[in-house]
Scaffold this motif. Structure first.
Motif, PDB file in Angstrom:
ATOM      1  N   VAL A 161      48.375   6.128  48.066  1.00 54.71           N
ATOM      2  CA  VAL A 161      46.937   6.263  47.841  1.00 54.71           C
ATOM      3  C   VAL A 161      46.668   7.714  47.450  1.00 54.71           C
ATOM      4  CG1 VAL A 161      44.646   6.121  48.869  1.00 54.71           C
ATOM      5  CG2 VAL A 161      46.394   4.419  49.456  1.00 54.71           C
ATOM      6  N   LEU A 162      46.006   7.890  46.312  1.00 56.38           N
ATOM      7  CA  LEU A 162      45.833   9.219  45.720  1.00 56.38           C
ATOM      8  C   LEU A 162      44.443   9.774  46.025  1.00 56.38           C
ATOM      9  CD1 LEU A 162      46.776  11.493  43.752  1.00 56.38           C
ATOM     10  CD2 LEU A 162      45.867  10.068  41.896  1.00 56.38           C
ATOM     11  N   GLN A 163      44.404  10.942  46.649  1.00 57.66           N
ATOM     12  CA  GLN A 163      43.129  11.633  46.863  1.00 57.66           C
ATOM     13  C   GLN A 163      43.023  12.758  45.837  1.00 57.66           C
ATOM     14  OE1 GLN A 163      42.288  13.540  50.742  1.00 57.66           O
ATOM     15  NE2 GLN A 163      40.189  12.807  50.458  1.00 57.66           N
ATOM     16  N   LEU A 164      42.123  12.561  44.879  1.00 59.04           N
ATOM     17  CA  LEU A 164      41.962  13.551  43.819  1.00 59.04           C
ATOM     18  C   LEU A 164      41.203  14.777  44.314  1.00 59.04           C
ATOM     19  CD1 LEU A 164      41.197  11.049  40.936  1.00 59.04           C
ATOM     20  CD2 LEU A 164      43.162  12.596  41.021  1.00 59.04           C
ATOM     21  N   THR A 165      40.141  14.559  45.085  1.00 56.96           N
ATOM     22  CA  THR A 165      39.421  15.694  45.674  1.00 56.96           C
ATOM     23  C   THR A 165      38.974  15.335  47.088  1.00 56.96           C
ATOM     24  OG1 THR A 165      37.105  15.141  45.158  1.00 56.96           O
ATOM     25  CG2 THR A 165      38.426  16.144  43.392  1.00 56.96           C
ATOM     26  N   THR A 166      38.859  16.342  47.901  1.00 58.59           N
ATOM     27  CA  THR A 166      38.198  16.198  49.192  1.00 58.59           C
ATOM     28  C   THR A 166      36.699  16.435  48.990  1.00 58.59           C
ATOM     29  OG1 THR A 166      38.653  18.534  49.645  1.00 58.59           O
ATOM     30  CG2 THR A 166      40.232  16.925  50.487  1.00 58.59           C
TER      31      THR A 166
ATOM     32  N   TYR B  58      33.676  22.710  44.032  1.00 55.66           N
ATOM     33  CA  TYR B  58      34.446  23.425  43.007  1.00 55.66           C
ATOM     34  C   TYR B  58      35.947  23.104  43.056  1.00 55.66           C
ATOM     35  CZ  TYR B  58      30.015  25.890  42.912  1.00 55.66           C
ATOM     36  OH  TYR B  58      28.670  26.183  42.847  1.00 55.66           O
ATOM     37  N   ILE B  59      36.244  21.836  42.881  1.00 54.94           N
ATOM     38  CA  ILE B  59      37.639  21.382  42.852  1.00 54.94           C
ATOM     39  C   ILE B  59      37.902  20.680  41.521  1.00 54.94           C
ATOM     40  CG2 ILE B  59      39.326  19.803  43.873  1.00 54.94           C
ATOM     41  CD1 ILE B  59      37.997  20.197  46.554  1.00 54.94           C
ATOM     42  N   ASN B  60      39.035  20.984  40.914  1.00 60.07           N
ATOM     43  CA  ASN B  60      39.532  20.278  39.736  1.00 60.07           C
ATOM     44  C   ASN B  60      40.902  19.707  40.060  1.00 60.07           C
ATOM     45  OD1 ASN B  60      38.107  20.292  36.999  1.00 60.07           O
ATOM     46  ND2 ASN B  60      37.682  22.367  37.731  1.00 60.07           N
TER      47      ASN B  60
ATOM     48  N   MET C 207      34.504   6.549  45.838  1.00 62.05           N
ATOM     49  CA  MET C 207      33.850   7.847  45.660  1.00 62.05           C
ATOM     50  C   MET C 207      32.693   7.950  46.649  1.00 62.05           C
ATOM     51  SD  MET C 207      33.679   8.584  41.535  1.00 62.05           S
ATOM     52  CE  MET C 207      32.745   7.105  41.100  1.00 62.05           C
ATOM     53  N   GLY C 208      32.445   9.169  47.118  1.00 58.40           N
ATOM     54  CA  GLY C 208      31.325   9.382  48.021  1.00 58.40           C
ATOM     55  C   GLY C 208      31.734  10.192  49.232  1.00 58.40           C
ATOM     56  N   LYS C 209      30.888  10.130  50.235  1.00 53.72           N
ATOM     57  CA  LYS C 209      31.133  10.874  51.465  1.00 53.72           C
ATOM     58  C   LYS C 209      31.582   9.894  52.545  1.00 53.72           C
ATOM     59  CE  LYS C 209      27.770  14.457  50.280  1.00 53.72           C
ATOM     60  NZ  LYS C 209      28.735  15.554  50.124  1.00 53.72           N
ATOM     61  N   PRO C 210      32.687  10.188  53.212  1.00 58.57           N
ATOM     62  CA  PRO C 210      33.222   9.238  54.195  1.00 58.57           C
ATOM     63  C   PRO C 210      32.298   9.004  55.378  1.00 58.57           C
ATOM     64  CG  PRO C 210      34.392  11.332  54.293  1.00 58.57           C
ATOM     65  CD  PRO C 210      33.521  11.392  53.083  1.00 58.57           C
ATOM     66  N   VAL C 211      31.551  10.028  55.799  1.00 59.95           N
ATOM     67  CA  VAL C 211      30.597   9.872  56.911  1.00 59.95           C
ATOM     68  C   VAL C 211      29.320  10.617  56.555  1.00 59.95           C
ATOM     69  CG1 VAL C 211      32.344   9.586  58.697  1.00 59.95           C
ATOM     70  CG2 VAL C 211      31.601  11.888  58.086  1.00 59.95           C
ATOM     71  N   PRO C 212      28.165  10.097  56.968  1.00 57.87           N
ATOM     72  CA  PRO C 212      26.906  10.811  56.714  1.00 57.87           C
ATOM     73  C   PRO C 212      26.916  12.167  57.426  1.00 57.87           C
ATOM     74  CG  PRO C 212      26.507   8.558  57.418  1.00 57.87           C
ATOM     75  CD  PRO C 212      27.962   8.827  57.655  1.00 57.87           C
TER      76      PRO C 212
ATOM     77  N   ALA D 112      36.649  15.956  39.589  1.00 58.08           N
ATOM     78  CA  ALA D 112      36.205  17.319  39.874  1.00 58.08           C
ATOM     79  C   ALA D 112      34.919  17.284  40.688  1.00 58.08           C
ATOM     80  CB  ALA D 112      35.998  18.109  38.578  1.00 58.08           C
ATOM     81  N   THR D 113      34.658  18.395  41.367  1.00 53.48           N
ATOM     82  CA  THR D 113      33.378  18.602  42.061  1.00 53.48           C
ATOM     83  C   THR D 113      32.816  19.954  41.631  1.00 53.48           C
ATOM     84  OG1 THR D 113      34.381  19.714  43.979  1.00 53.48           O
ATOM     85  CG2 THR D 113      34.207  17.311  44.070  1.00 53.48           C
ATOM     86  N   GLY D 114      31.529  20.109  41.792  1.00 48.81           N
ATOM     87  CA  GLY D 114      30.874  21.384  41.514  1.00 48.81           C
ATOM     88  C   GLY D 114      30.176  21.875  42.765  1.00 48.81           C
ATOM     89  N   GLN D 115      28.952  22.328  42.586  1.00 52.02           N
ATOM     90  CA  GLN D 115      28.176  22.745  43.751  1.00 52.02           C
ATOM     91  C   GLN D 115      27.931  21.557  44.677  1.00 52.02           C
ATOM     92  OE1 GLN D 115      24.482  24.660  42.767  1.00 52.02           O
ATOM     93  NE2 GLN D 115      23.875  24.959  44.904  1.00 52.02           N
ATOM     94  N   LEU D 116      27.717  20.383  44.072  1.00 50.52           N
ATOM     95  CA  LEU D 116      27.658  19.137  44.836  1.00 50.52           C
ATOM     96  C   LEU D 116      29.042  18.500  44.814  1.00 50.52           C
ATOM     97  CD1 LEU D 116      24.264  17.756  43.510  1.00 50.52           C
ATOM     98  CD2 LEU D 116      24.685  19.096  45.584  1.00 50.52           C
ATOM     99  N   HIS D 117      29.344  17.698  45.827  1.00 52.56           N
ATOM    100  CA  HIS D 117      30.731  17.246  45.956  1.00 52.56           C
ATOM    101  C   HIS D 117      30.827  15.916  46.690  1.00 52.56           C
ATOM    102  CE1 HIS D 117      30.126  19.156  49.924  1.00 52.56           C
ATOM    103  NE2 HIS D 117      29.639  20.182  49.227  1.00 52.56           N
ATOM    104  N   GLN D 118      32.013  15.327  46.610  1.00 55.19           N
ATOM    105  CA  GLN D 118      32.322  14.059  47.273  1.00 55.19           C
ATOM    106  C   GLN D 118      33.835  13.855  47.223  1.00 55.19           C
ATOM    107  OE1 GLN D 118      30.512  10.896  44.961  1.00 55.19           O
ATOM    108  NE2 GLN D 118      31.561  11.496  43.087  1.00 55.19           N
TER     109      GLN D 118
END
Length: 337
Positions: free
Chosen positions: A128-133, A137-139, A163-168, A315-321
């Protein structure tokens, strides 16, 4: 004195008897080994599929006192030869070969076959591949270590993503930016990756590529029309970009959210043979979202006019997931049955 002579004579007789026994033993071993067979395994390769066959050559073997294989576990030589002949006959039949190859993947998401770039990583001991946490600012990217073949003749790709946030959390609930399924034959090969902003989703700037993006953030300054959409992006043989002007197919996703951290399933079909116009379709969770005319051999410069690296970027920027790929399999397209 006579006792000593008798003793010496007795010893010589015993020694001679032992020598005679050894000679007879060696003779029996030699006779027993005559006609033994050493099985030599050869293979026949048909359309990249290895077919085992069995031939035999006469050899002289050495004796051993122990064996790791029981004799009963080895199939009779005649059966092995028959199996090899049967396999060869099956794969010599064009229709049967097509049916079999249709069920053999040309690509599978497997850690031993992939090259992660940037912050891409495997979850535990799985594939299982996790591209970003869920950090800013992740590429990242992850490519097939070798170019995948048989692409120009058509394929069906299936994969699952989250995609998204694992927990609120009490932080900003908004998510960004998205991920992409990418076919590329750039000079960077399996090390290709965007170094730009999160909006580029890890593929921005990669030349000679086509990206099918699953975007969860609207970049108004670049002409994007919706917060949640699927788009096919390409610069042809030049650098790719996330900008709307590089889109050759676009579909908003309005019935549900792609960034709800739930599993979503994608099917991508590239069909260059069933109709006059070569085309590609993209389906999400069982619903066809896009269908456009596309010729991979014209659009991209493929290796041997048929091969390219396949992978995923995010990728993520200022906002992320988080961006996660749960599985991926790609099969040859078969329209003959």
């Amino acid at each position: 004195m006579s006792e000593l002579n008798n003793s010496s004579s007795t010893k010589r007789k015993k020694k001679n008897q032992m020598s005679n026994k050894e000679c007879h033993k060696k003779e029996r071993l030699h006779n027993d080994n005559e006609g033994d067979y050493d099985q030599q395994h050869v293979v026949v390769v048909v359309d990249d599929v290895i077919i085992p066959a069995t031939t035999t050559t006469t050899t002289t073997t050495t004796t051993t006192t122990t064996s790791t294989l029981e004799e009963s576990s080895i199939p009779p030589l005649e059966d092995q030869q028959a199996d090899g002949i049967a396999a060869y006959n099956v794969f010599s039949n064009k229709l049967l070969r097509q049916r079999i190859l249709h069920y053999l993947p040309i690509f599978t998401l497997k850690r031993s076959l992939m090259t992660p770039c940037g912050d891409a990583q495997w979850i535990g001991d799985t594939s299982v591949l996790q591209l970003t946490t869920d950090e800013p600012y992740i590429n990242s990217a992850c490519w097939s270590s070798n170019r995948v073949r048989h692409l120009a003749h058509g394929f069906t790709a299936t994969f699952g993503f989250r995609m998204g946030k694992p927990v609120p959390s009490g932080h900003d609930p908004r998510t960004a930016d998205g991920l992409a399924f990418v076919i590329q034959n750039s000079r960077q090969g399996k090390e290709a990756m965007s170094t730009g902003e999160g909006a580029g989703m890890g593929y921005g700037g990669i030349a000679n590529s086509v990206a099918i993006e699953f975007d969860t953030w609207r970049n108004r300054e670049h002409g994007e029309l919706d917060n949640s959409h699927i788009s096919i992006q390409t610069g042809g043989r030049k650098s790719n970009s996330h900008k709307q002007s590089y889109s050759i197919g676009y579909a908003p996703v309005v019935k549900f959210r792609m960034d709800d951290y739930a599993p979503h399933n994608v099917v991508i079909v590239y069909d260059p043979v069933s109709t006059a116009a070569k085309h590609i379709t993209v389906s999400l969770d069982g619903v066809q979202m896009l269908k456009i005319n596309l010729d991979l051999q014209v659009l991209l410069r493929l290796e041997n006019n048929d091969e390219a690296h396949i992978g995923f970027t995010a990728a993520t920027g200022q906002l992320h997931q988080e961006h996660i790929i749960d599985y991926c399999h790609i099969y040859r397209l078969n329209t003959s049955f």
